[in-house]
Design a protein around this motif. Structure first.
Motif, mmCIF file in Angstrom:
data_model
loop_
_atom_site.group_PDB
_atom_site.id
_atom_site.type_symbol
_atom_site.label_atom_id
_atom_site.label_comp_id
_atom_site.label_asym_id
_atom_site.label_seq_id
_atom_site.Cartn_x
_atom_site.Cartn_y
_atom_site.Cartn_z
ATOM 1 N N VAL A 119 20.767 49.405 83.487
ATOM 2 C CA VAL A 119 19.722 49.530 84.143
ATOM 3 C C VAL A 119 19.932 49.520 85.755
ATOM 4 O O VAL A 119 18.831 50.046 85.883
ATOM 5 C CB VAL A 119 18.362 48.936 83.420
ATOM 6 C CG1 VAL A 119 17.683 49.285 82.028
ATOM 7 C CG2 VAL A 119 18.379 47.584 83.868
ATOM 8 N N THR A 138 21.933 49.711 89.193
ATOM 9 C CA THR A 138 23.578 50.351 89.537
ATOM 10 C C THR A 138 24.050 49.710 90.466
ATOM 11 O O THR A 138 25.069 50.323 90.467
ATOM 12 C CB THR A 138 22.682 51.878 90.584
ATOM 13 O OG1 THR A 138 21.673 50.968 91.417
ATOM 14 C CG2 THR A 138 22.265 52.388 89.725
ATOM 15 N N THR A 174 27.556 49.125 89.123
ATOM 16 C CA THR A 174 28.446 49.930 89.790
ATOM 17 C C THR A 174 29.788 49.397 90.734
ATOM 18 O O THR A 174 31.091 49.622 90.596
ATOM 19 C CB THR A 174 28.204 51.032 90.199
ATOM 20 O OG1 THR A 174 27.641 51.266 91.123
ATOM 21 C CG2 THR A 174 27.241 52.610 89.317
ATOM 22 N N LYS A 175 29.309 48.527 91.494
ATOM 23 C CA LYS A 175 29.741 47.667 92.235
ATOM 24 C C LYS A 175 30.919 46.339 91.321
ATOM 25 O O LYS A 175 31.275 46.352 91.895
ATOM 26 C CB LYS A 175 29.162 46.660 93.253
ATOM 27 C CG LYS A 175 27.682 47.684 94.084
ATOM 28 C CD LYS A 175 29.530 48.194 95.360
ATOM 29 C CE LYS A 175 28.931 49.436 95.461
ATOM 30 N NZ LYS A 175 30.389 50.012 96.303
ATOM 31 N N LYS A 212 31.346 46.996 88.302
ATOM 32 C CA LYS A 212 32.965 47.746 87.448
ATOM 33 C C LYS A 212 33.909 47.221 88.894
ATOM 34 O O LYS A 212 35.376 47.614 88.138
ATOM 35 C CB LYS A 212 32.273 48.692 86.982
ATOM 36 C CG LYS A 212 33.316 50.166 87.679
ATOM 37 C CD LYS A 212 33.023 51.383 87.799
ATOM 38 C CE LYS A 212 33.706 52.512 88.355
ATOM 39 N NZ LYS A 212 34.941 53.010 86.973
ATOM 40 N N VAL A 262 35.927 50.062 83.470
ATOM 41 C CA VAL A 262 34.659 50.164 82.714
ATOM 42 C C VAL A 262 33.913 51.856 83.419
ATOM 43 O O VAL A 262 34.425 52.592 84.610
ATOM 44 C CB VAL A 262 34.565 49.070 83.703
ATOM 45 C CG1 VAL A 262 33.053 49.139 83.437
ATOM 46 C CG2 VAL A 262 35.610 47.930 84.175
ATOM 47 N N ILE A 297 30.489 53.592 83.198
ATOM 48 C CA ILE A 297 29.126 52.839 83.733
ATOM 49 C C ILE A 297 28.274 54.441 83.232
ATOM 50 O O ILE A 297 28.221 55.540 83.806
ATOM 51 C CB ILE A 297 28.933 52.273 85.287
ATOM 52 C CG1 ILE A 297 29.437 51.059 85.287
ATOM 53 C CG2 ILE A 297 26.979 52.289 85.489
ATOM 54 C CD1 ILE A 297 28.869 50.243 85.117
ATOM 55 N N ASP A 355 23.573 55.284 83.739
ATOM 56 C CA ASP A 355 23.045 53.846 83.909
ATOM 57 C C ASP A 355 21.364 54.466 83.057
ATOM 58 O O ASP A 355 21.646 55.863 82.971
ATOM 59 C CB ASP A 355 22.645 54.101 85.487
ATOM 60 C CG ASP A 355 22.805 55.688 86.030
ATOM 61 O OD1 ASP A 355 22.827 56.265 84.975
ATOM 62 O OD2 ASP A 355 21.950 55.977 86.699
ATOM 63 N N PHE A 406 16.724 46.425 100.481
ATOM 64 C CA PHE A 406 16.796 47.603 101.261
ATOM 65 C C PHE A 406 16.442 47.805 102.859
ATOM 66 O O PHE A 406 16.012 48.996 103.307
ATOM 67 C CB PHE A 406 16.547 49.522 100.527
ATOM 68 C CG PHE A 406 17.436 49.468 99.564
ATOM 69 C CD1 PHE A 406 18.808 49.669 99.202
ATOM 70 C CD2 PHE A 406 17.601 49.451 97.843
ATOM 71 C CE1 PHE A 406 19.898 49.767 98.507
ATOM 72 C CE2 PHE A 406 17.944 49.486 96.713
ATOM 73 C CZ PHE A 406 19.600 50.257 97.219
#
Lengths: 468, 383
Positions: free
Chosen positions: B63, B65, B68-69, B71, B83, B85, B87, B273
């Motif tokens: 759930v 994102t 992805t980092k 991975k 891997v 991913i 989401d 962010f």
């Protein structure tokens, strides 16, 4: 004896073949030959849910001819030059006629226009036209460099400079392209977005306002071009931006090693490949940037009715062709054409959900079939008229990388940057548009000096000449 | 001391495993899977890597994102392993994992999910569809052994943020001030029926209703006149009149950033962010609560075909044995707090200095039907 049996059998068989229950004589389904652009996403047209639905609904046997020529204009030329047995041509995706092409064939009498108009439009497949283009920026690079999302044209320049020199992808190589694009379409050309920080920008209407103001001659417009020239000169805008094809742009943006800092497009899904959450997660929309004079405008979208289909004048089955296309334009068929099989791929919402535009939902998508291999509809090809409440009422499918959801958020952020045209926008002048586009590129690349008053005057008078 | 803790955790995990298997009455082949998977076996990263090289692409349902980092770092750290991913939103993830399991599909190997609404626990953990994996060299370094049952690898919060471009400091001190008319359509919040962490906060307030009522009295000097409603329902009914519901925290972040919102409830990790220029600041102090603590789980999907890769990935996600691994770094940001004693919090302000409560997942599960009906009604009034 044997002969008698044979004769009898023949009669029985003949009668049974002719009298198919419920059909009777003369009720064989009419055959319509329909040209459809070939797509890898539609694996088996014979079992396609939408085609079968249309056949059942109209009683027409649809015989599909796949068009493998990529250029729609080229195909139309071949079609009208030949005597190919085609009744209907469907348009969609990148297979769309160029400006004025259909009008030319219509004036020659090659296209049959029921009620004298292009009735069979495509409304509902594309991202609802809000902003003509959106700037997408690599937020991971911003984080790596400790920079905020730019809010002004000056801040963007600083960011692009940092993208160029700061090795934001961390591979130790100067392989970053700060701002990429392609001049093939207005929305992919970053110059078109950037001009919005200086002047109202409307390339689809020859850069003129409803009251006839020539934006292209405005000093603010010239300032915008000078700004873009600066970016180009400093290598902050890709030097190949005006030669780069759409496919090349997509390859750059989707590169496994991130190399693109920013690009523009009306839909992020037009550039980032489907099923690529890593790449999608890299980019975030940037609202229109405020220019030195405090201006910030979203590019005005094309807002042109896209033609979804035409009937050929030479068709001997115009009535049936109209029946088929009218059926395709019905709400029921349009929803299939847009969302797939009812109950399986989507359902009506009870309005208790939130749509991607933060309005009460009308449609719940169960299977996301847009731009993927599927056999439920024609993936955006053909006419449709999806009512607005369904276009804006789609629920989010939960995927962070859902392009429609990402687009909707961007469109909402651009909402405050639209200008009321204050009347009907002028019809684009193809010759003038071509002239203005050509000179814009020449100014930005430095082929012509935008800073030279005499060259600028020459450019303006050239445009004026076309108008007169 | 540490050994005792490890033993406790191992016992808890073993208990969970035993309970889930017994409760579900798994068929023989699934017990065989469990036997083969050996989630309680201690294996080094090197041993797992060697075996993982013989396996297929690892599929992670997540759930977040940020995975992805992880991975990317994982693939760099363990060449030869790939891997994929996927989401998904929390409710969809639970749905998909369940669907996979009941159809005998082993499509997913690792599950990364927000685990706070009770839904994940009741449908995925308690049924044994997800299997916790926590090697003892890491288990001994956890702050709260209890949360290990859920495979929590990071703490976050669902909490209130304010528009820091508009306000120098948070303009309210009491949560009941959010019902003030001046905030009409100025508060953004994800739809609780589609966000586990928002649901945990909205539903979880019923667990701390006395404090909520106390805050009302403190502000207005009297008990709330709830017209027969519970104080929690009354609060949400009033405040929802001012709320704009969104699909996710991203929209809340953007509304705060664009100035459309004065306040927003969202997952605290969105604070990462702030550096991108979104003008928002967390509300750490609010009477009685600014939000609730949440956490993220990482577990092995039962019937995974890539069990060694899955174990290795989860180890990596936890930051490996020494806590210095790259896998946890994408999750160690502003608005997150470490579950381990040897990894510092991502957030400057510690959890115990923030007005948060921890929702009781069992209460949320028991009241799911009621809460869904209540929130459906609220959303209907907004339609």
């Amino acid at each position: 004896m044997n002969r008698k049996i044979c004769k009898l059998l023949t009669i029985v068989l003949t009668i049974s073949l002719l009298y198919v229950p419920g059909c009777g004589f003369g009720s064989q389904p009419e055959i319509l030959h329909v040209a459809i652009p070939y797509s890898d996403n539609i694996p088996d047209i014979d079992t396609n849910y939408y085609i079968n639905y249309l056949e059942e609904k109209t009683g027409i046997d649809i015989v599909v001819s796949f068009v493998k020529i990529e250029s729609c204009d080229e195909y139309l030329k071949m079609l009208f030059d030949s005597g190919a047995e085609i009744d209907i041509v469907l348009f969609g995706g990148s297979f769309v006629p160029g400006d004025g092409v259909l009008e030319e064939y219509a004036s020659r009498g090659d296209i049959y226009l029921p009620d004298g108009e292009y009735k069979y439009v495509s409304e509902g497949w594309d991202t609802p036209a809000g902003a003509g283009t959106v700037l997408w920026i690599n937020k991971e690079w911003l984080v790596n460099l400790g920079m905020p999302i730019p809010k002004t044209s000056d801040e963007l320049e600083d960011v692009l400079e940092a993208f160029k020199t700061g090795d934001p992808n961390g591979n130790g190589i100067h392989d970053e392209i700060p701002l990429a694009g392609s001049a093939g379409e207005y929305d992919l050309n970053p110059v078109e977005f950037l001009m919005g920080s200086f002047a109202i920008n409307d390339p689809y209407h020859s850069r003129m306002t409803a009251d006839g103001k020539r934006i292209w001659a405005d000093p603010a417009y010239r300032d915008g071009i000078e700004y873009c020239r600066g970016l180009y000169e400093k290598g902050l805008m890709d030097k190949g931006v005006f030669d780069c094809s759409y496919g090349q742009l997509c390859e750059m943006v989707n590169s496994p090693v991130p190399i693109v800092g920013a690009f523009t497009s009306s839909s992020i899904g037009d550039v980032i490949y489907r099923g690529n959450p890593e790449v999608m997660a890299r980019y975030v929309h940037v609202p229109p940037l405020t220019g030195p004079a405090g201006e910030a405008y979203a590019m005005i979208p094309e807002n042109k009715h896209k033609i979804g289909a035409i009937i050929l004048s030479r068709s001997e089955k115009k009535e049936e062709a109209q029946l088929l296309l009218d059926t395709m334009m019905s709400e029921e068929a349009s929803l299939i054409a847009r969302f797939g099989e009812p109950g399986v791929d989507w359902d009506y919402s009870d309005g208790k959900d939130i749509s991607i535009y933060m309005t009460p939902s009308t449609i719940i998508t169960k299977n996301y079939i847009r731009d993927v291999v599927q056999n439920k509809n024609l993936n955006g090809v053909g006419p449709m008229a999806v009512p607005e409440k369904y276009i804006y009422g789609v629920t989010w499918n939960g995927l962070n990388s859902d392009a429609e959801y990402v687009d909707a958020r961007a469109q909402m952020a651009y909402m405050d940057f639209f200008v009321d045209p204050g009347g009907e926008l002028p019809v684009g002048n193809a010759e003038l548009s071509e002239y203005l586009d050509r000179h814009m590129i020449a100014f930005v690349t430095g082929e012509e000096d935008v800073r030279s008053d005499s060259i600028w005057r020459e450019y303006v008078s050239g445009a004026e000449e076309i108008l007169h | 001391m540490k050994k005792r803790l490890v033993k406790t955790i191992s016992a808890v995990l073993a208990g969970v495993m035993a309970c889930t298997v017994a409760a579900c009455g798994k068929p023989a082949e699934e017990d065989a899977w469990l036997e083969k998977a050996c989630p309680d076996k201690d294996e080094t990263a090197e041993e797992l890597y060697e075996k993982a090289l013989q396996e297929n692409i690892l599929v992670v349902y997540t759930v977040s994102t940020r995975a992805t980092k992880t991975k990317e770092a994982f693939e760099a750290a363990y060449p030869g392993l790939c891997v994929e991913i996927r989401d998904l939103r929390s409710p969809d993830l639970v749905e998909e994992v369940e669907k996979n399991y009941y159809s005998g599909n082993s499509d997913c190997d690792v599950i990364i999910c927000n685990d706070n609404s009770g839904e994940f626990k009741s449908r995925i953990v308690d049924t044994g569809i997800a299997v916790p994996y926590l090697p003892s060299d890491i288990a001994g370094k956890m702050k709260d052994p209890e949360s290990n049952v859920m495979g929590s690898f990071t703490y976050e919060a669902e909490m209130l943020f304010y528009n820091s471009a508009k306000y120098d400091e948070c303009p309210i001190e009491n949560i009941w001030e959010l019902v003030n008319e001046e905030y009409k359509d100025r508060i953004y919040m994800p739809n609780p029926l589609h966000s586990f962490s928002t649901y945990a906060f909205c539903g979880g307030l019923m667990c701390v209703e006395d404090e909520l009522a106390g805050a009302y009295k403190e502000l207005y000097g009297s008990e709330p006149d709830t017209d027969g409603m519970s104080v929690t329902d009354y609060f949400w009914k009033r405040v929802s009149e001012n709320i704009v519901f969104t699909n996710s925290s991203d929209e809340v972040l953007e509304a705060l950033g664009s100035g459309s919102a004065d306040f927003g409830f969202m997952v605290s990790s969105k604070q990462r962010f702030a550096g991108l220029g979104y003008d928002m600041a967390p509300v750490y102090r609010l009477e009685p609560f600014s939000g609730c603590r949440t956490s993220y789980s990482a577990m092995i999907a039962r019937n995974s075909d890539n069990i060694n890769s899955a174990k290795l990935f989860i180890r990596f996600l936890y930051g490996e044995s020494d806590g210095k691994g790259e896998g946890y770094k994408p999750f160690s940001t502003d608005g997150t707090w470490s579950v381990r004693t040897d990894i510092p919090d991502g957030n400057d302000v510690p959890l115990d200095e923030i007005d948060l409560f921890v929702p009781d997942q069992d209460v949320l599960t028991e009241n799911r039907e009621y809460l869904e009906k209540f929130w459906t009604g609220i959303l209907e009034t907004k339609a």
